[in-house]
Scaffold this motif. Sequence first.
Motif, PDB file in Angstrom:
ATOM      1  N   UNK A  17     -31.782 -21.768  -0.365  1.00 47.06           N
ATOM      2  CA  UNK A  17     -30.343 -21.962  -0.464  1.00 47.06           C
ATOM      3  C   UNK A  17     -29.739 -20.809  -1.268  1.00 47.06           C
ATOM      4  N   UNK A  18     -28.585 -20.320  -0.821  1.00 46.49           N
ATOM      5  CA  UNK A  18     -27.861 -19.228  -1.457  1.00 46.49           C
ATOM      6  C   UNK A  18     -28.576 -17.881  -1.355  1.00 46.49           C
ATOM      7  N   UNK A  19     -29.572 -17.765  -0.497  1.00 44.36           N
ATOM      8  CA  UNK A  19     -30.187 -16.463  -0.253  1.00 44.36           C
ATOM      9  C   UNK A  19     -29.366 -15.707   0.786  1.00 44.36           C
ATOM     10  N   UNK A  20     -29.707 -14.450   0.990  1.00 41.09           N
ATOM     11  CA  UNK A  20     -28.900 -13.593   1.859  1.00 41.09           C
ATOM     12  C   UNK A  20     -29.227 -13.770   3.336  1.00 41.09           C
ATOM     13  N   UNK A  21     -28.203 -13.679   4.146  1.00 33.56           N
ATOM     14  CA  UNK A  21     -28.346 -13.521   5.589  1.00 33.56           C
ATOM     15  C   UNK A  21     -27.617 -12.245   5.958  1.00 33.56           C
ATOM     16  N   UNK A  22     -28.335 -11.297   6.564  1.00 35.31           N
ATOM     17  CA  UNK A  22     -27.716 -10.023   6.952  1.00 35.31           C
ATOM     18  C   UNK A  22     -27.106 -10.153   8.339  1.00 35.31           C
ATOM     19  N   UNK A  23     -26.026  -9.436   8.551  1.00 34.55           N
ATOM     20  CA  UNK A  23     -25.334  -9.473   9.827  1.00 34.55           C
ATOM     21  C   UNK A  23     -25.061  -8.043  10.295  1.00 34.55           C
ATOM     22  N   UNK A  24     -25.209  -7.822  11.584  1.00 32.06           N
ATOM     23  CA  UNK A  24     -24.898  -6.521  12.185  1.00 32.06           C
ATOM     24  C   UNK A  24     -24.242  -6.774  13.529  1.00 32.06           C
ATOM     25  N   UNK A  25     -23.437  -5.830  13.973  1.00 27.86           N
ATOM     26  CA  UNK A  25     -22.714  -6.007  15.227  1.00 27.86           C
ATOM     27  C   UNK A  25     -22.621  -4.701  15.984  1.00 27.86           C
ATOM     28  N   UNK A  26     -22.503  -4.802  17.295  1.00 26.77           N
ATOM     29  CA  UNK A  26     -22.240  -3.667  18.168  1.00 26.77           C
ATOM     30  C   UNK A  26     -20.864  -3.841  18.791  1.00 26.77           C
ATOM     31  N   UNK A  27     -20.104  -2.761  18.864  1.00 33.45           N
ATOM     32  CA  UNK A  27     -18.803  -2.778  19.519  1.00 33.45           C
ATOM     33  C   UNK A  27     -18.937  -2.278  20.950  1.00 33.45           C
ATOM     34  N   UNK A  28     -18.192  -2.893  21.842  1.00 30.46           N
ATOM     35  CA  UNK A  28     -18.219  -2.470  23.240  1.00 30.46           C
ATOM     36  C   UNK A  28     -17.491  -1.143  23.433  1.00 30.46           C
ATOM     37  N   UNK A  29     -16.485  -0.889  22.590  1.00 26.69           N
ATOM     38  CA  UNK A  29     -15.696   0.333  22.688  1.00 26.69           C
ATOM     39  C   UNK A  29     -15.081   0.625  21.334  1.00 26.69           C
ATOM     40  N   UNK A  85     -21.851 -21.162  17.115  1.00 27.47           N
ATOM     41  CA  UNK A  85     -23.237 -20.751  16.881  1.00 27.47           C
ATOM     42  C   UNK A  85     -23.504 -20.106  15.530  1.00 27.47           C
ATOM     43  N   UNK A  86     -22.487 -19.525  14.891  1.00 29.03           N
ATOM     44  CA  UNK A  86     -22.722 -18.729  13.692  1.00 29.03           C
ATOM     45  C   UNK A  86     -22.294 -19.433  12.407  1.00 29.03           C
ATOM     46  N   UNK A  87     -21.063 -19.961  12.390  1.00 28.09           N
ATOM     47  CA  UNK A  87     -20.472 -20.440  11.135  1.00 28.09           C
ATOM     48  C   UNK A  87     -21.353 -21.444  10.400  1.00 28.09           C
ATOM     49  N   UNK A  88     -21.930 -22.396  11.111  1.00 26.21           N
ATOM     50  CA  UNK A  88     -22.719 -23.428  10.431  1.00 26.21           C
ATOM     51  C   UNK A  88     -24.022 -22.873   9.863  1.00 26.21           C
ATOM     52  N   UNK A  89     -24.494 -21.753  10.399  1.00 27.43           N
ATOM     53  CA  UNK A  89     -25.712 -21.137   9.883  1.00 27.43           C
ATOM     54  C   UNK A  89     -25.489 -20.519   8.507  1.00 27.43           C
ATOM     55  N   UNK A  90     -24.230 -20.222   8.173  1.00 29.41           N
ATOM     56  CA  UNK A  90     -23.903 -19.531   6.928  1.00 29.41           C
ATOM     57  C   UNK A  90     -23.429 -20.482   5.837  1.00 29.41           C
TER      58      UNK A  90
END
Length: 208
Positions: A17-29, A85-90
């Motif tokens: 609990x309270x540990x880090x989750x890293x996030x990365x994203x790719x843009x289409x343009x 899909x994402x919000x509840x994971x954080x």
Amino acid sequence: MDANTQKALESLRRRKVNSSIAIAADLANDNLNSICRLALAWISDGNVHGISYFIKPREGPVQAHNLTEAMLADSKPFDVVWDEDIAFLLKDAVLSAYRSERLFPAIKASYEASGRELPRDLKFLASTYMPNLANDSLTSILHRMKIPVDMDNALSRAMACICGLNWLENLYPISSYGIPLSAILAGALQGQPEEVVETREEREARAE
């Protein structure tokens, strides 16, 4: 849900609990609202785990490396993926990234309004705690840490980012500095002040 996704989500439930989750994203343009792939990574049971989502951008062509419009055709838009899909994971995590000032402008306000911690920024931490760093690029930081990464793969970048944050947090515990990392990182997310360009008339008036 395939077996690999289910296995990854099961490991997420065993994360501290309270540990880090890293996030990365790719843009289409070139549009900031064109995220077409989102990846998360975390450490659980001593191992690095990750998951990624294809996202159908709402506008513009798909020009991302290794992605095509056909690959994204059946995907959900960003807001649906985030809500479903994402919000509840954080829920009990510290959201982390490399160069969060580019990734988090749209969600920073909601984090502060809810009282949750500010994101941890790998670029800022590395620049602060790693002397003689050649530069603060992600590849240079990870090379210094001897962490492999495929820069063309969002999941690989997210997993490398969480490994880098874990590396820094183990080497430089909060107690060594007497102030929480979140307080240090508050400055990293404020951005740099805009440069004020002085006109010739203003310079001459100031010199008089």
